[in-house]
Motif scaffolding. Structure first.
Motif, PDB file in Angstrom:
ATOM      1  N   VAL A 147       0.819  -1.214   0.122  1.00  0.00           N
ATOM      2  CA  VAL A 147       0.207  -0.076   0.090  1.00  0.00           C
ATOM      3  C   VAL A 147       1.009   1.122   0.040  1.00  0.00           C
ATOM      4  O   VAL A 147       0.575   2.358  -0.297  1.00  0.00           O
ATOM      5  CB  VAL A 147      -1.265   0.045   1.006  1.00  0.00           C
ATOM      6  N   SER A 198      -7.332  -1.206   4.963  1.00  0.00           N
ATOM      7  CA  SER A 198      -7.900  -1.129   3.361  1.00  0.00           C
ATOM      8  C   SER A 198      -7.969   0.487   3.219  1.00  0.00           C
ATOM      9  O   SER A 198      -8.493   1.094   4.145  1.00  0.00           O
ATOM     10  CB  SER A 198      -8.957  -1.906   2.927  1.00  0.00           C
ATOM     11  N   GLU A 199      -7.780   0.617   1.937  1.00  0.00           N
ATOM     12  CA  GLU A 199      -7.827   1.941   1.711  1.00  0.00           C
ATOM     13  C   GLU A 199      -9.357   2.714   1.689  1.00  0.00           C
ATOM     14  O   GLU A 199      -9.850   3.784   1.878  1.00  0.00           O
ATOM     15  CB  GLU A 199      -7.350   2.268   0.056  1.00  0.00           C
ATOM     16  N   ASP A 200     -10.453   1.342   1.520  1.00  0.00           N
ATOM     17  CA  ASP A 200     -11.579   1.876   1.481  1.00  0.00           C
ATOM     18  C   ASP A 200     -12.110   2.441   2.872  1.00  0.00           C
ATOM     19  O   ASP A 200     -13.043   3.036   2.921  1.00  0.00           O
ATOM     20  CB  ASP A 200     -12.655   0.463   1.256  1.00  0.00           C
ATOM     21  N   LYS A 214      -2.005   8.620  -0.703  1.00  0.00           N
ATOM     22  CA  LYS A 214      -1.962   9.275   0.590  1.00  0.00           C
ATOM     23  C   LYS A 214      -0.435   8.822   1.333  1.00  0.00           C
ATOM     24  O   LYS A 214       0.275   9.564   1.799  1.00  0.00           O
ATOM     25  CB  LYS A 214      -2.972   8.800   1.556  1.00  0.00           C
ATOM     26  N   THR A 241       0.794   2.171  -3.623  1.00  0.00           N
ATOM     27  CA  THR A 241      -0.472   2.008  -4.552  1.00  0.00           C
ATOM     28  C   THR A 241      -1.430   3.362  -3.992  1.00  0.00           C
ATOM     29  O   THR A 241      -2.182   3.705  -4.535  1.00  0.00           O
ATOM     30  CB  THR A 241      -1.021   0.806  -4.205  1.00  0.00           C
ATOM     31  N   SER A 242      -1.240   3.659  -2.641  1.00  0.00           N
ATOM     32  CA  SER A 242      -2.260   4.619  -1.894  1.00  0.00           C
ATOM     33  C   SER A 242      -1.574   5.827  -2.101  1.00  0.00           C
ATOM     34  O   SER A 242      -0.369   6.047  -1.988  1.00  0.00           O
ATOM     35  CB  SER A 242      -2.156   4.235  -0.262  1.00  0.00           C
ATOM     36  N   ARG A 253       1.913   7.059  -0.638  1.00  0.00           N
ATOM     37  CA  ARG A 253       3.062   7.169  -1.350  1.00  0.00           C
ATOM     38  C   ARG A 253       3.849   8.375  -1.478  1.00  0.00           C
ATOM     39  O   ARG A 253       5.033   8.265  -1.680  1.00  0.00           O
ATOM     40  CB  ARG A 253       2.240   7.198  -2.846  1.00  0.00           C
ATOM     41  N   ASP A 262      -9.959   3.754   5.202  1.00  0.00           N
ATOM     42  CA  ASP A 262      -8.820   4.548   6.012  1.00  0.00           C
ATOM     43  C   ASP A 262      -9.547   6.113   6.529  1.00  0.00           C
ATOM     44  O   ASP A 262      -8.897   6.549   7.362  1.00  0.00           O
ATOM     45  CB  ASP A 262      -7.512   4.470   5.413  1.00  0.00           C
ATOM     46  N   GLU A 263     -10.450   6.379   5.714  1.00  0.00           N
ATOM     47  CA  GLU A 263     -10.901   7.731   5.945  1.00  0.00           C
ATOM     48  C   GLU A 263     -11.915   7.850   7.218  1.00  0.00           C
ATOM     49  O   GLU A 263     -11.958   8.930   7.839  1.00  0.00           O
ATOM     50  CB  GLU A 263     -11.445   8.331   4.684  1.00  0.00           C
TER      51      GLU A 263
END
Length: 138
Positions: free
Chosen positions: A22, A118-120, A28, A25-26, A30, A122-123
């Motif tokens: 991640v 998971s990026e789904d 945020k 790939t993310s 990266r 994280d917010e």
């Protein structure tokens, strides 16, 4: 120094640090420096040792002891760069992958290394911040 080629399945004999995919790939994550990404991977490795040693706070969260001196030695860098990498990862100054808790003069700070979710999610997910008084004195 001389290096040999790998033959067959000899790569299974090597020891590796895990670098989460991640980080690449993310959008945020990266943005983190390569040093901070590598430092997180080293800290992640230390968590497994803490678990084996029973280093948990009162809420069952594993913590590590990873001093600035440890960072400068392992990462072969100066104190300023070590502090900057820790700050990049810290929940108060950076992306929130670690909680760096200072326990007071004469006591080593502890670090809670957080899982990358998971990026789904994280917010919307928030981690509760550990408190000094919840730590086991080790």
């Amino acid at each position: 120094m001389k290096f040999e080629y790998f033959y067959g399945n000899e790569t299974d004999e090597a020891i590796f640090y895990r670098v989460p995919k991640v980080f690449f790939t993310s959008p945020k994550l990266r943005e983190l420096s390569d040093g901070a990404k590598l430092l997180y991977s080293l800290m992640l490795d230390r968590v497994s040792l803490s678990v084996k040693n029973g280093w948990f706070d009162d809420n069952g969260r594993a913590f590590i002891k990873f001093t600035i001196e440890d960072v400068t030695s392992i990462m072969n860098c100066g104190k300023g760069k070590a502090v900057k990498m820790i700050d990049e990862l810290d929940s108060e100054k950076g992306c929130g992958l670690i909680d760096h808790i200072k326990l007071g003069q004469g006591r080593a700070a502890v670090i809670f290394v957080k899982r990358i979710i998971s990026e789904d999610n994280d917010e919307t997910f928030t981690y509760p911040k550990p408190k000094k008084d919840s730590l086991i004195s080790k």
